[in-house]
Design a protein around this motif. Structure first.
Motif, PDB file in Angstrom:
ATOM      1  N   PRO A  32      -4.370   4.021   0.157  1.00  0.00           N
ATOM      2  CA  PRO A  32      -4.477   4.163  -1.304  1.00  0.00           C
ATOM      3  C   PRO A  32      -5.844   4.657  -1.760  1.00  0.00           C
ATOM      4  O   PRO A  32      -5.959   5.367  -2.762  1.00  0.00           O
ATOM      5  N   TRP A  73      -4.341  -1.983  -6.675  1.00  0.00           N
ATOM      6  CA  TRP A  73      -3.744  -1.259  -5.551  1.00  0.00           C
ATOM      7  C   TRP A  73      -4.749  -0.262  -4.983  1.00  0.00           C
ATOM      8  O   TRP A  73      -4.924  -0.138  -3.772  1.00  0.00           O
ATOM      9  N   ALA A  88       0.824  -1.207   0.000  1.00  0.00           N
ATOM     10  CA  ALA A  88       0.000   0.000   0.000  1.00  0.00           C
ATOM     11  C   ALA A  88       0.859   1.257   0.000  1.00  0.00           C
ATOM     12  O   ALA A  88       0.521   2.251  -0.635  1.00  0.00           O
ATOM     13  N   LEU A  89       1.983   1.214   0.732  1.00  0.00           N
ATOM     14  CA  LEU A  89       2.752   2.441   0.909  1.00  0.00           C
ATOM     15  C   LEU A  89       3.857   2.629  -0.116  1.00  0.00           C
ATOM     16  O   LEU A  89       4.308   3.744  -0.332  1.00  0.00           O
ATOM     17  N   PHE A  90       4.314   1.516  -0.744  1.00  0.00           N
ATOM     18  CA  PHE A  90       5.495   1.638  -1.593  1.00  0.00           C
ATOM     19  C   PHE A  90       5.364   2.701  -2.682  1.00  0.00           C
ATOM     20  O   PHE A  90       6.256   3.540  -2.836  1.00  0.00           O
ATOM     21  N   LEU A 106      -3.122   2.739   7.453  1.00  0.00           N
ATOM     22  CA  LEU A 106      -2.086   2.708   6.416  1.00  0.00           C
ATOM     23  C   LEU A 106      -2.517   1.903   5.196  1.00  0.00           C
ATOM     24  O   LEU A 106      -2.326   2.334   4.064  1.00  0.00           O
ATOM     25  N   VAL A 107      -3.119   0.707   5.425  1.00  0.00           N
ATOM     26  CA  VAL A 107      -3.462  -0.105   4.254  1.00  0.00           C
ATOM     27  C   VAL A 107      -4.666   0.471   3.506  1.00  0.00           C
ATOM     28  O   VAL A 107      -4.861   0.167   2.339  1.00  0.00           O
ATOM     29  N   ASN A 147       1.384   7.862 -10.618  1.00  0.00           N
ATOM     30  CA  ASN A 147       2.342   7.236  -9.720  1.00  0.00           C
ATOM     31  C   ASN A 147       2.748   5.852 -10.245  1.00  0.00           C
ATOM     32  O   ASN A 147       3.939   5.523 -10.321  1.00  0.00           O
ATOM     33  N   LEU A 195       3.638   5.408  -2.822  1.00  0.00           N
ATOM     34  CA  LEU A 195       3.670   6.751  -2.244  1.00  0.00           C
ATOM     35  C   LEU A 195       5.067   7.077  -1.737  1.00  0.00           C
ATOM     36  O   LEU A 195       5.548   8.198  -1.872  1.00  0.00           O
TER      37      LEU A 195
END
Lengths: 277, 319
Positions: free
Chosen positions: B136, B192, A23-25, B132-133, B147, A27
């Protein structure tokens, strides 16, 4: 038994870690490239962190590009849309929640219909309608369009918040002589403040992210919103990766702030439309 | 008019208040109108900015409307549909839409379900992990597209080099410019971006399952897999069905990622019907033809939605 338990807990944590990383990669990478100096961008292309960081890209984007204008335009459009939609949706949601509306079925059906058909169908006719009114290439035009698109969903959302407040409250107030509108404004609205905040957040995020109609309706730089500006920048200066990603980080900030605001209401919001269907 | 509605406050209003208020007849009228006054602004806006353009758009499908041609505007009957039936790009876009929607929904659902099951167990720091998850979901779609396009770009992105290093690719190329693989770019970005939606919805459904069912099942000797199959799945089934079906409609119309990442290319390999409509209107300014394609898409979606309604009735009648 305990060994098996440890393995299963470990597997669980590892799986969670994998999700967080996935999820974070993207960003993280956006942020990394935005602080990588141009000199190192190609020589240290796929290193996880550059040997030297700088804010030169942010400085350039803020001082020498039109992104501050785009940012301001997007803030104006998204902010106005969020406020207007929330006002209209509170009124309509209250009506759906409290009154025995005649034709309620048709109102709900109309709102559901607007959620079902593809909005891309409206790109051409809305352009044709707004163009003689001088509302293309204008922020007002965008606000009108976004407001209409977001009102149905926001109404269902507000209705679900009103449904959670007992009717006795305004009945008591009305026995004391208040009109229904006064009861609504002074008793019910303050109780739904968290719901109002969630609706504001949802609509702001939706308007901030909208792409197709802003591309179609806006052509000049003066009225360009962030997505329009960023995409035209990408097609013009497609090698300035550092600057593009610095601009991308800027676009991310308001969206993330509003996400924190509405995180708690995510479930209610995402399912409000589906449940009513 | 509905008088005597217990909600409108009229019947309970004490008499002594009337002196400070409009006359009874006026008040009666105001009370009867009130519900409509509350909902009128929203409804007027929806009708003028969504319903009117929808009807106009349907009429465009039978007219020759080109933005740059001042002589256009005439009625052309079914001409657009005749052209459309010969349009190979349209058929390719239809096939691409199936491919795009099918893989996106399947992968989002599978990974979303796994994430929901993982988050259903209490553990230290769950609230932070959840924030956090789900992050997105908050990323604007145009930025998510850009991105991922950058991640796939061998100049600044690591993905081609990693794929090359593990031997999946023979050279660190950009998959977005490879006609065979390009569609996977937007699909991966979409997965994602869309996992949080499924995870949130399924997590809510999971948490509504009574916990004592699981305890009773483990006392009876059921293993984790058996508990999942005989308790979790049946409870989740209605949510799964509705979410997947609604999401399918939504994703099949979701053109943002494709327009940002590939713009339908290379060689129209990633063009879906929604992005094809947008391209016709935005690039070629042929509003008539764009509206004809949109009308066909609408008919397909209505057919699909009818199937959902029938299926839903069937599911409800089964309970």
């Amino acid at each position: 038994m305990t060994a098996k338990r440890i393995v299963s807990v470990l597997a669980h944590r590892l799986a969670i870690l994998a999700y967080v990383a996935f999820a974070l990669f993207p960003l993280y990478w956006l942020l990394k490239v935005s602080v990588t100096p141009n000199k190192l961008l190609y020589s240290e292309g796929i290193k996880m962190w550059p040997s030297r960081t700088s804010f030169e890209h942010f400085e350039f984007v803020l001082k020498h590009s039109e992104f501050p204008t785009f940012f301001k335009n997007s803030l104006i459009v998204s902010g106005s849309t969020a406020v207007i939609v929330t006002m209209l949706a509170s009124l309509a949601g209250y009506a759906l929640s409290r009154f025995n509306l005649r034709g309620k079925f048709w109102i709900v059906a109309l709102m559901l219909l607007t959620q079902m058909f593809p909005l891309v169908m409206l790109v051409a006719p809305i352009f044709k309608m707004l163009s003689p009114l001088g509302l293309t290439n204008s922020l007002t035009g965008l606000v009108i369009v976004y407001t209409a698109f977001n009102v149905p969903f926001a109404t269902f959302l507000m209705q679900s918040f009103f449904d959670g407040i007992p009717k006795d409250l305004e009945e008591a107030a009305m026995i004391d002589g208040a009109t229904q509108f006064v009861a609504f404004r002074q008793i019910i609205l303050p109780l739904t403040l968290p719901g109002i905040a969630a609706t504001l957040g949802f609509v702001f995020t939706a308007a901030w992210s909208e792409l197709l109609f802003s591309l179609m309706l806006i052509s000049g730089n003066d009225a360009a919103t962030f997505p329009v500006g960023l995409l035209s920048f990408v097609s013009k200066f497609s090698v300035d990766f550092g600057q593009m990603m610095a601009a991308g980080v800027m676009a991310l900030v308001p969206a993330c702030l509003f996400f924190l605001l509405i995180q708690r209401y995510l479930v209610q919001g995402l399912t409000a439309g589906a449940v009513k269907g | 008019m509905q008088n005597g509605n217990p909600d409108d406050g009229f019947t309970c209003s004490p008499q002594w208040r009337i002196s400070t208020r409009p006359t009874a007849a006026k008040k009666h009228l105001a009370d009867a109108l009130a519900p409509y006054l509350y909902s009128a602004p929203a409804l007027i806006l929806i009708v003028t900015v969504m319903l009117v353009p929808l009807v106009l758009g349907i009429s465009y499908a039978f007219r020759d409307i080109q933005l740059l041609n001042p002589f256009s505007g005439g009625f052309v009957g079914l001409d657009h549909f005749r052209t459309l039936s010969q349009d190979q790009n349209f058929y390719r876009a239809l096939r691409n839409t199936l491919w795009w929607t099918g893989w996106s929904v399947l992968l989002q659902f599978v990974f979303g379900l796994i994430l929901a099951l993982l988050l259903d167990k209490p553990f230290f720091g769950r609230a932070i992990v959840q924030a956090l998850v789900f992050l997105p979901w908050a990323v604007p779609s145009f930025l998510a597209g850009l991105n991922w396009a950058w991640l796939f770009n061998p100049v600044v992105g690591p993905l081609p080099h990693w794929l090359f290093a593990v031997g999946i690719m023979s050279e660190p190329n950009n998959i977005l410019s490879d006609p065979q693989l390009a569609m996977w770019g937007p699909i991966i970005a979409n997965v994602w971006w869309g996992i949080p939606f499924f995870a949130v919805t399924l997590l809510a459904a999971l948490q509504a399952i009574p916990r004592d069912l699981y305890e009773a099942a483990s006392i009876d000797g059921a293993g984790p897999v058996q508990r999942f199959i005989s308790i979790t799945l049946p409870f989740l089934a209605p949510t799964i069905a509705i979410t997947v079906l609604l999401r399918t409609v939504w994703i099949s119309n979701f053109a943002d990622l494709i327009i940002v990442m590939t713009n339908g290319g290379p060689a129209d390999r990633t063009q879906i019907v929604a992005s094809y409509i947008f391209t016709q209107a935005f690039k070629r300014l042929d509003f008539g033809y764009a509206s004809a394609i949109a009308l066909v898409l609408l008919v397909l979606l209505i057919t699909y939605s009818m199937l959902i309604v029938v299926l839903r009735q069937w599911l409800l009648s089964k309970d």
